[in-house]
Scaffold this motif. Structure first.
Motif, short mmCIF file in Angstrom:
data_model
loop_
_atom_site.label_atom_id
_atom_site.label_comp_id
_atom_site.label_asym_id
_atom_site.label_seq_id
_atom_site.Cartn_x
_atom_site.Cartn_y
_atom_site.Cartn_z
N TRP A 198 1.15 -1.30 -0.31
CA TRP A 198 -0.06 0.19 -0.15
C TRP A 198 0.82 0.92 -0.07
O TRP A 198 1.61 0.87 1.17
CB TRP A 198 -0.89 0.02 1.18
N THR A 199 0.40 2.56 -0.61
CA THR A 199 1.54 3.55 -0.43
C THR A 199 0.51 4.76 -0.95
O THR A 199 -0.93 4.51 -1.97
CB THR A 199 2.10 3.57 -1.46
N THR A 200 1.02 5.80 -1.31
CA THR A 200 0.06 6.96 -2.01
C THR A 200 0.74 7.42 -2.99
O THR A 200 2.27 8.11 -2.67
CB THR A 200 -0.70 7.47 -0.86
N LEU A 201 0.35 7.90 -4.27
CA LEU A 201 0.93 8.03 -5.63
C LEU A 201 1.22 9.93 -5.50
O LEU A 201 -0.06 10.52 -4.70
CB LEU A 201 -0.06 7.96 -6.93
N HIS A 202 2.20 10.29 -5.81
CA HIS A 202 2.51 11.72 -5.41
C HIS A 202 1.30 12.52 -6.79
O HIS A 202 1.15 13.66 -6.08
CB HIS A 202 3.66 12.26 -6.87
N ARG A 203 1.01 11.82 -8.00
CA ARG A 203 -0.09 11.81 -9.05
C ARG A 203 -0.47 11.74 -9.05
O ARG A 203 -0.42 10.02 -9.41
CB ARG A 203 0.09 13.53 -9.67
N ALA A 204 -2.06 11.74 -9.72
CA ALA A 204 -2.89 10.58 -9.97
C ALA A 204 -2.14 9.96 -11.81
O ALA A 204 -2.81 11.25 -12.26
CB ALA A 204 -4.09 10.50 -9.93
N ASP A 205 -1.40 8.55 -11.76
CA ASP A 205 -1.34 8.87 -12.58
C ASP A 205 -1.74 7.57 -13.92
O ASP A 205 -0.75 6.40 -13.16
CB ASP A 205 0.13 8.84 -13.23
N ASP A 206 -2.17 6.42 -14.25
CA ASP A 206 -2.73 5.44 -14.37
C ASP A 206 -1.46 4.83 -15.41
O ASP A 206 -0.94 3.52 -15.46
CB ASP A 206 -3.62 4.89 -14.77
N ALA A 207 -1.26 5.42 -16.47
CA ALA A 207 0.38 5.54 -17.59
C ALA A 207 1.81 4.97 -16.39
O ALA A 207 2.22 3.91 -16.80
CB ALA A 207 0.60 6.37 -18.39
N LEU A 208 1.92 6.28 -15.57
CA LEU A 208 3.07 5.95 -14.74
C LEU A 208 2.55 4.47 -13.92
O LEU A 208 3.80 3.11 -14.05
CB LEU A 208 3.00 6.91 -14.21
N CYS A 209 1.68 4.37 -13.37
CA CYS A 209 1.32 2.93 -12.68
C CYS A 209 1.55 1.74 -14.11
O CYS A 209 1.85 0.84 -13.53
CB CYS A 209 -0.25 2.94 -12.35
N LEU A 210 0.75 1.71 -15.25
CA LEU A 210 1.63 0.90 -16.09
C LEU A 210 3.09 0.00 -16.56
O LEU A 210 3.21 -0.47 -15.94
CB LEU A 210 0.28 1.03 -17.08
N LEU A 211 2.66 1.47 -16.45
CA LEU A 211 4.85 1.75 -17.09
C LEU A 211 5.94 0.97 -15.59
O LEU A 211 6.24 0.12 -15.81
CB LEU A 211 5.16 2.49 -17.76
N GLN A 212 5.47 1.21 -14.71
CA GLN A 212 6.51 0.74 -13.64
C GLN A 212 5.87 -0.69 -13.19
O GLN A 212 6.99 -1.34 -12.80
CB GLN A 212 5.87 1.72 -12.65
N LEU A 213 4.40 -0.97 -13.42
CA LEU A 213 4.15 -2.31 -12.59
C LEU A 213 3.85 -3.07 -13.69
O LEU A 213 4.32 -4.67 -13.50
CB LEU A 213 2.91 -1.95 -12.03
N GLN A 214 3.81 -3.05 -14.70
CA GLN A 214 3.82 -4.22 -15.98
C GLN A 214 5.34 -4.36 -17.06
O GLN A 214 5.81 -3.49 -17.65
CB GLN A 214 2.16 -4.30 -16.32
N PRO A 215 5.57 -5.61 -17.27
CA PRO A 215 5.15 -6.65 -16.47
C PRO A 215 5.67 -6.81 -15.59
O PRO A 215 6.56 -6.80 -15.21
CB PRO A 215 5.53 -7.60 -17.20
N THR A 216 5.35 -7.44 -14.08
CA THR A 216 6.03 -7.45 -12.93
C THR A 216 7.19 -9.08 -12.93
O THR A 216 6.86 -9.28 -13.84
CB THR A 216 4.76 -7.88 -11.91
N ALA A 217 7.91 -8.93 -11.70
CA ALA A 217 8.76 -9.65 -11.53
C ALA A 217 7.59 -11.56 -11.57
O ALA A 217 8.99 -11.98 -11.91
CB ALA A 217 9.41 -9.20 -10.54
#
Length: 432
Positions: free
Chosen positions: A324-343
């Motif tokens: 759980w955490t809090t993003l500095h700003r709401a950005d789904d494109a950032l979430c996708l590129l950082q998290l996918q594909p996961t390890a």
């Protein structure tokens, strides 16, 4: 079907209002009382318009069935840019899939959206045009008039013609050996390798019927089905959240480490207890946790990693650690590129593992191990598209993968992907 008829009549009246001959967006919502035997998936499958997207959150509290596209997007970034043009509609949702390579997507703003949240449901119609809302309203009226009632889903009792694994077991064992040697040579720490199983049947397979059967039996999972046409669909029942965002509040998780499940409660508990204590599986899970935290730390406030849990499914059990955490700003494109594909679906380090997959896997992953869900300015939620299948007329391709680390045993990894594929494989009630 009284609720559906009443809701559609209300939408036709609303869309028949005078619309401007100018570009723009209009959203019309009508309540949908949940007081009769309405199954959104069956109703959706009866319609002759595409694309169709069905989605159910793994808690079961949220469900959606959407039809037709008024705007299409080939990437999540394009969808996010579109949504940001309409700040007055923060709950406007775009639905669909992201491929394993996250720059590619199949997402759309639907013409019609049935959405249930807990005990309340809504039917929503979108008008959107870059030219004329009046013209689009005419198309929407024709769309609504062409809708039909719910029909029973066809049987899944099928006669098989052919079955083929890609790769077959000998090639799989050679591939695992190649991967473990690369790990010993420090090319990477982990790689997730997958198998595709191609099944051919004597008659067409109903993707919606397969989805309904999986939804009924594979509990504690996200359920999703993207129908691109009457004969082509991608669907799955995934236990794994990629991310959920509410404003800037972000939840993700590491789901890695697997053991078989069992119908006997005590035996299932014993297997789960072994999983919690097994060094190889705990190490595999922590590699995923560390990678997620490293990728997010520059974009979030403090990261909280919760204690490990055993997630029990019908055929397998997994180790899960929520983050759980809090993003500095709401950005789904950032979430996708950082998290996918996961390890958990690619490996570590991510780029080296992805290159190994691209060079050595026997098939193109396409939508497998990508993600399925929705985004809006207000919130978003995507699951990892695991325990999934591609339906093409009379053929079904099932996917399953296993995380390979130092000490992985090829025979045990083969059994793991057999167990994972069984979540959908056993639903195809093959006639003998």
């Amino acid at each position: 079907m009284h609720s559906l008829t009443t809701a559609l009549e209300s939408l036709i009246r609303l869309v028949s209002q005078v619309q401007p001959s100018a570009p723009g967006l209009r959203v019309y919502d009508v309540p949908f009382p949940l007081n009769d035997a309405f199954d959104a998936l069956s109703w959706q499958a009866a319609q002759g318009v595409y694309p169709q997207f069905y989605w159910q959150q793994r808690s079961g509290d949220e469900e959606a069935a959407v039809l037709g596209a008024v705007a299409d997007f080939s990437s999540l970034q394009q969808a996010q840019q579109f949504l940001r043009q309409y700040e007055s509609h923060p709950d406007l949702r775009v639905w669909g899939l992201n491929a394993f390579e996250p720059q590619r997507g199949a997402l759309f703003l639907p013409r019609l959206e049935w959405r249930r949240s807990a005990g309340a449901a809504t039917l929503r119609l979108h008008l959107w045009s870059a030219v004329s809302l009046r013209e689009d309203a005419g198309q929407a009226r024709a769309f609504l008039a062409a809708l039909v009632g719910m029909k029973p889903l066809p049987s899944l009792r099928l006669t098989p013609i052919d079955e083929q694994h890609r790769p077959e077991r000998p090639e799989w064992e050679r591939l695992i050996g190649q991967a473990t040697r690369a790990i010993a040579d420090q090319a990477f720490d982990k790689v997730v390798l997958a198998r595709a199983t191609d099944l051919r049947f004597s008659r067409p397979v109903s993707a919606a019927a397969l989805m309904a059967a999986s939804r009924r039996l594979n509990l504690n999972c996200y359920h999703f089905c993207m129908a691109f046409s009457p004969t082509r669909a991608f669907l799955g029942s995934s236990p794994e959240r990629l991310w959920r965002r509410r404003g800037c509040a972000l939840r993700t998780e590491a789901l890695a480490g697997t053991v078989a499940s069992h119908p006997d409660e005590h035996r299932a508990w014993q297997l789960g207890d072994w999983l919690m204590k097994d060094d190889k599986n705990q190490r595999e899970n922590m590699l995923v946790v560390e990678d997620i935290c490293q990728r997010l730390q520059q974009h979030t406030r403090a990261l909280e990693v919760l204690p490990p849990q055993v997630l029990r499914l019908r055929k397998v059990q997994h180790l899960r650690r929520c983050i759980w955490t809090t993003l500095h700003r709401a950005d789904d494109a950032l979430c996708l590129l950082q998290l996918q594909p996961t390890a958990a679906v690619a490996g570590l380090p991510r780029e080296q593992a992805r290159r190994f997959i691209q060079r050595n896997e026997a098939f193109d992953r396409e939508w497998y191990a990508g993600s399925a869900g929705y985004l809006s300015q207000q919130q978003s939620e995507f699951c990892v598209s695991l325990r999934s299948a591609k339906v093409t007329d009379r053929a079904v391709r099932l996917y399953a993968g296993a995380g390979i680390v130092r000490g992985s045993d090829p025979g045990l990894e083969w059994q793991e992907i057999e167990n994972k594929a069984a979540g959908l494989r056993t639903l195809l009630q093959i006639a003998t």
